[in-house]
Design an enzyme around this catalytic site. Structure first.
Site, PDB file in Angstrom:
ATOM      1  CG  HIS A   1     -12.201   9.000  -0.080  1.00 54.38           C
ATOM      2  ND1 HIS A   1     -13.495   9.421  -0.282  1.00 54.38           N
ATOM      3  CD2 HIS A   1     -11.579   9.149  -1.283  1.00 54.38           C
ATOM      4  CE1 HIS A   1     -13.649   9.799  -1.538  1.00 54.38           C
ATOM      5  NE2 HIS A   1     -12.505   9.636  -2.165  1.00 54.38           N
TER       6      HIS A   1
ATOM      7  CG  ASN B   1      -8.191  15.340 -12.743  1.00 49.27           C
ATOM      8  OD1 ASN B   1      -8.515  14.558 -11.862  1.00 49.27           O
ATOM      9  ND2 ASN B   1      -8.426  15.108 -14.019  1.00 49.27           N
TER      10      ASN B   1
ATOM     11  CG  HIS C   1      -9.150  11.279 -10.612  1.00 43.25           C
ATOM     12  ND1 HIS C   1      -9.438  12.616 -10.514  1.00 43.25           N
ATOM     13  CD2 HIS C   1      -9.705  10.707  -9.512  1.00 43.25           C
ATOM     14  CE1 HIS C   1     -10.119  12.850  -9.396  1.00 43.25           C
ATOM     15  NE2 HIS C   1     -10.285  11.705  -8.778  1.00 43.25           N
TER      16      HIS C   1
ATOM     17  NE  ARG D   1      -8.721  12.856  -5.854  1.00 39.09           N
ATOM     18  CZ  ARG D   1      -8.539  14.102  -6.282  1.00 39.09           C
ATOM     19  NH1 ARG D   1      -7.305  14.587  -6.372  1.00 39.09           N
ATOM     20  NH2 ARG D   1      -9.560  14.868  -6.608  1.00 39.09           N
TER      21      ARG D   1
END
Length: 327
Positions: free
Chosen positions: A194, A95, A67, A63
């Site tokens: 996910h 975040n 990001h 992740r």
């Protein structure tokens, strides 16, 4: 379309293509083979240590790469600490407090600085760590083209503006990924990340209570699953640390359980369930659910492509000595 407009469109496409191929030429697999031959091995060791201590760190590092790349490109800006005069990306609501794994990056960087001072960028460490995390959770690895430089700017406001929200519908998701040069199919493929990790209740609780002015619960959410989630995320709870697995059946394995969940209306986020809103994306969900190797292969390819997003090379950035602050 007029000839003038057609010329402009063709020119824009040509410039984007040139930029992509230029970056492909500058990023290289084995970039550190002579300057710091142990670089990837050291990163993998630190990721493995972190994973053995807390297997949820793998999802955090995958992740983190996502990001990082979606805000200013893959430049390590997500690692920069806030200062009294600036709130950095890592402290933006998308975040903080959900993003984790920073200590693993710090540990890898410290070791690399001790053997190859000022050589391996923080942005490349994140890219290596995401690949290693995928392998540790039984996914397919990939060769990571490296040579990224680190950025010098990190703004919380840009994280809010660029990261797709868990409340996005299909059109919003498609547009968000397209703005980074990724196709709708690559969006569906990358959403499969996910399948590992967990989410804070705050990211989806609106689907359980007071969904809109007429409905208490999101009608696209399976009723029995919603009941389970309400037990885990009580209405009105003030505990910001409540979390649930995003793929309850196999939260630490890079498999296609995520897509099976979406088919059963068990997608945790609005943005997950939105993948069934269109025939084309629903078909991709079905294909991925049926063939683990197919999805894992597509995921590896999409991660490589995402890793080129807005990268800095040459003199455009720096190699930070400390990933948390600019030199």
């Amino acid at each position: 379309m007029s000839s003038k407009k057609l010329t402009c469109v063709c020119l824009a496409f040509f410039l984007v293509s040139c930029q992509f191929f230029r970056l492909q030429a500058q990023l290289q697999v084995g970039y550190y083979s002579t300057s710091c031959s142990m670089a990837e091995f050291i990163v993998k060791e630190e990721v493995t240590k972190g994973f053995m201590s807390d297997n949820g760190m793998a999802a955090g590092l995958v992740r983190m790469h996502f990001h990082d790349c979606f805000v200013r490109g893959c430049d390590g800006s997500v690692l920069i600490d806030s200062t009294p005069s600036n709130t950095a990306e890592k402290d933006a609501p998308p975040n903080n407090p959900s993003l984790r794994g920073f200590q693993i990056i710090d540990n890898a960087k410290a070791r690399l600085e001790s053997v190859c001072k000022g050589t391996v960028s923080c942005a490349d460490i994140i890219a290596f760590a995401a690949r290693d995390s995928t392998e540790l959770t039984h996914g397919i690895g990939w060769d990571v083209p490296a040579g990224r430089k680190d950025g010098r700017v990190s703004l919380a406001s840009e994280a809010l503006a660029n990261l797709p929200a868990p409340t996005f519908n299909l059109n919003q998701l498609t547009q968000s990924f397209a703005s980074k040069g990724l196709t709708q199919e690559e969006m569906v493929t990358l959403s499969g990340a996910h399948t590992i990790g967990r989410s804070h209740c705050t990211s989806f609780v609106t689907r359980l209570y007071n969904f809109n002015t007429t409905l208490g619960q999101d009608p696209t959410l399976d009723a029995s699953y919603a009941t389970q989630l309400r037990q885990q995320c009580p209405q009105g709870s003030t505990n910001p640390n409540l979390v649930v697995p995003m793929d309850p059946s196999s939260p630490n394995t890079m498999d296609t359980g995520y897509y099976v969940d979406v088919q059963a209306n068990h997608g945790l986020f609005t943005s997950d369930q939105a993948l069934l809103a269109d025939a084309a994306t629903a078909n991709q969900v079905t294909q991925n659910a049926m063939n683990t190797f197919l999805w894992q292969s597509k995921f590896a390819n999409a991660m490589v492509k995402m890793g080129y997003t807005g990268v800095l090379t040459g003199n455009a950035g720096e190699v930070r000595l400390n990933c948390r602050k600019i030199n």
